[in-house]
Scaffold this motif. Sequence first.
Motif, PDB file in Angstrom:
ATOM      1  N   ASP A 160       0.821  -1.222   0.000  1.00  0.00           N
ATOM      2  CA  ASP A 160       0.000   0.000   0.000  1.00  0.00           C
ATOM      3  C   ASP A 160       0.849   1.264   0.000  1.00  0.00           C
ATOM      4  O   ASP A 160       0.548   2.216  -0.680  1.00  0.00           O
ATOM      5  N   ASP A 161       1.913   1.297   0.825  1.00  0.00           N
ATOM      6  CA  ASP A 161       2.719   2.496   1.053  1.00  0.00           C
ATOM      7  C   ASP A 161       1.883   3.622   1.634  1.00  0.00           C
ATOM      8  O   ASP A 161       1.851   4.747   1.116  1.00  0.00           O
ATOM      9  N   ILE A 162       1.216   3.322   2.753  1.00  0.00           N
ATOM     10  CA  ILE A 162       0.527   4.372   3.504  1.00  0.00           C
ATOM     11  C   ILE A 162       1.593   5.279   4.130  1.00  0.00           C
ATOM     12  O   ILE A 162       2.759   4.895   4.245  1.00  0.00           O
ATOM     13  N   PRO A 163       1.237   6.511   4.526  1.00  0.00           N
ATOM     14  CA  PRO A 163       2.250   7.421   5.079  1.00  0.00           C
ATOM     15  C   PRO A 163       3.041   6.841   6.244  1.00  0.00           C
ATOM     16  O   PRO A 163       4.241   7.119   6.387  1.00  0.00           O
ATOM     17  N   ALA A 164       2.404   6.017   7.085  1.00  0.00           N
ATOM     18  CA  ALA A 164       3.092   5.458   8.247  1.00  0.00           C
ATOM     19  C   ALA A 164       4.197   4.488   7.851  1.00  0.00           C
ATOM     20  O   ALA A 164       5.102   4.218   8.667  1.00  0.00           O
ATOM     21  N   ALA A 165       4.167   3.957   6.629  1.00  0.00           N
ATOM     22  CA  ALA A 165       5.174   2.974   6.225  1.00  0.00           C
ATOM     23  C   ALA A 165       6.578   3.575   6.242  1.00  0.00           C
ATOM     24  O   ALA A 165       7.534   2.932   6.686  1.00  0.00           O
ATOM     25  N   ALA A 166       6.713   4.798   5.758  1.00  0.00           N
ATOM     26  CA  ALA A 166       8.031   5.445   5.724  1.00  0.00           C
ATOM     27  C   ALA A 166       8.493   5.882   7.104  1.00  0.00           C
ATOM     28  O   ALA A 166       9.697   6.098   7.323  1.00  0.00           O
ATOM     29  N   LEU A 167       7.547   5.994   8.047  1.00  0.00           N
ATOM     30  CA  LEU A 167       7.873   6.461   9.399  1.00  0.00           C
ATOM     31  C   LEU A 167       8.079   5.327  10.384  1.00  0.00           C
ATOM     32  O   LEU A 167       8.416   5.565  11.542  1.00  0.00           O
ATOM     33  N   ALA A 168       7.839   4.089   9.933  1.00  0.00           N
ATOM     34  CA  ALA A 168       8.006   2.939  10.821  1.00  0.00           C
ATOM     35  C   ALA A 168       9.467   2.788  11.225  1.00  0.00           C
ATOM     36  O   ALA A 168      10.367   3.362  10.610  1.00  0.00           O
ATOM     37  N   VAL A 169       9.696   1.990  12.280  1.00  0.00           N
ATOM     38  CA  VAL A 169      11.055   1.709  12.738  1.00  0.00           C
ATOM     39  C   VAL A 169      11.277   0.195  12.662  1.00  0.00           C
ATOM     40  O   VAL A 169      10.716  -0.550  13.448  1.00  0.00           O
ATOM     41  N   PRO A 170      12.091  -0.249  11.688  1.00  0.00           N
ATOM     42  CA  PRO A 170      12.704   0.510  10.588  1.00  0.00           C
ATOM     43  C   PRO A 170      11.670   0.844   9.517  1.00  0.00           C
ATOM     44  O   PRO A 170      10.606   0.229   9.484  1.00  0.00           O
ATOM     45  N   PRO A 171      11.988   1.783   8.630  1.00  0.00           N
ATOM     46  CA  PRO A 171      11.069   2.109   7.532  1.00  0.00           C
ATOM     47  C   PRO A 171      10.718   0.860   6.717  1.00  0.00           C
ATOM     48  O   PRO A 171      11.565   0.003   6.488  1.00  0.00           O
ATOM     49  N   LEU A 172       9.474   0.792   6.282  1.00  0.00           N
ATOM     50  CA  LEU A 172       8.910  -0.442   5.754  1.00  0.00           C
ATOM     51  C   LEU A 172       9.065  -0.576   4.239  1.00  0.00           C
ATOM     52  O   LEU A 172       8.641   0.315   3.483  1.00  0.00           O
ATOM     53  N   THR A 173       9.636  -1.679   3.812  1.00  0.00           N
ATOM     54  CA  THR A 173       9.571  -2.062   2.392  1.00  0.00           C
ATOM     55  C   THR A 173       8.131  -2.405   2.057  1.00  0.00           C
ATOM     56  O   THR A 173       7.455  -3.116   2.813  1.00  0.00           O
ATOM     57  N   THR A 174       7.661  -1.919   0.912  1.00  0.00           N
ATOM     58  CA  THR A 174       6.246  -2.093   0.596  1.00  0.00           C
ATOM     59  C   THR A 174       6.036  -1.955  -0.910  1.00  0.00           C
ATOM     60  O   THR A 174       6.996  -1.810  -1.673  1.00  0.00           O
ATOM     61  N   VAL A 175       4.788  -2.040  -1.315  1.00  0.00           N
ATOM     62  CA  VAL A 175       4.396  -1.829  -2.703  1.00  0.00           C
ATOM     63  C   VAL A 175       3.461  -0.621  -2.734  1.00  0.00           C
ATOM     64  O   VAL A 175       2.426  -0.619  -2.061  1.00  0.00           O
ATOM     65  N   ARG A 176       3.862   0.386  -3.462  1.00  0.00           N
ATOM     66  CA  ARG A 176       3.056   1.610  -3.515  1.00  0.00           C
ATOM     67  C   ARG A 176       1.832   1.379  -4.389  1.00  0.00           C
ATOM     68  O   ARG A 176       1.933   1.083  -5.568  1.00  0.00           O
TER      69      ARG A 176
END
Length: 334
Positions: free
Chosen positions: A276-292
């Motif tokens: 999904d690449d919701i805004p919280a994905a980039a702010l996670a610890v560690p930042p989350l690999t995802t599919v936008r």
Amino acid sequence: MARVTIAQVAAAAGVSKASASRALNDHPDVGAATVERVRAAADRLGYVPSASAVRLARGSQRTIGMLVPSLAWPWMLEVLGGIATEAEAQGYALVLQTLLRGDQSLASFVRQVESSAIDGVVAIEPPGGLAELRDLHVRRGFPVVMIDDRVSRPDYPSVATTNERGAYEVAAHLADVGAQRIGVITGPADFTFCAERDRGWRRALAERDLTLREDLVLRTDMSEPEAYQATGELLSRCAGLDTILAVGDMVALGALRMLRDKGVRVPDDVRVAGFDDIPAAALAVPPLTTVRQPMYRMGEAAARLLVDLIGGADPPTGPRIIPTELVIRESSTR
């Protein structure tokens, strides 16, 4: 095959063209027996009113609706933003209807349609579908565009994304960086996107001679709390678990929380990836690999398609596809 006309329906029902039109548009001056006869003829002939004919009969309010199960889904506001931007650019107002009160909410929406307050709707349909929505679209010619639901209910024009390809790419990435013992936290089997993502993961892993253990594929309601519990279950079922594939970012965030609570290092011990690449994905610890998932662009495309249909354009022969994009971050790379 040529479109069945209102004149053919009228002839089959033994009424005038004007009477047939009034019967199909629920005019109060048409008797129940005539309405039943006309609708039976329309069903028998496969008649589908054109959007332009419906607009002329009902009048246009330059208003489109958005019908959604809930606003709680983390990407819903992106979809809404895309729809609202395009609707405003096209000179249309936007009416939002959720289904939080179930049948009451749906009845409210149908009343707005029947009162000619809405010219068409972009819908994110709940699992199981809505018979009322299909009736409005197929039998009455009401313009409907579905977002991301092209498999289970193909009657509607739709805007979709590349769920299977996105899942394939993220699973291939994880396999290429060393994944061996993989757990999956997914959602209900009757959700179309869950089935598509499952196919993508499995295909990528099979091409790399990796097989998912079925006892490590867990279904949840896709909430963060259930994902948290499911991650604990995966750890107990596979002592050497090194990768978690999550059907969505909220699921992946629940997995990260459990791993942190258990003292499991990400990505050193277990890699994690979402979707999904919701805004919280980039702010996670560690930042989350995802599919936008391009939800804003999908909303724009859906509103643009709906306005075209309201104006009388022919429905597209297939879904309009907005592609996904793999986003690699620290949760999968050591």
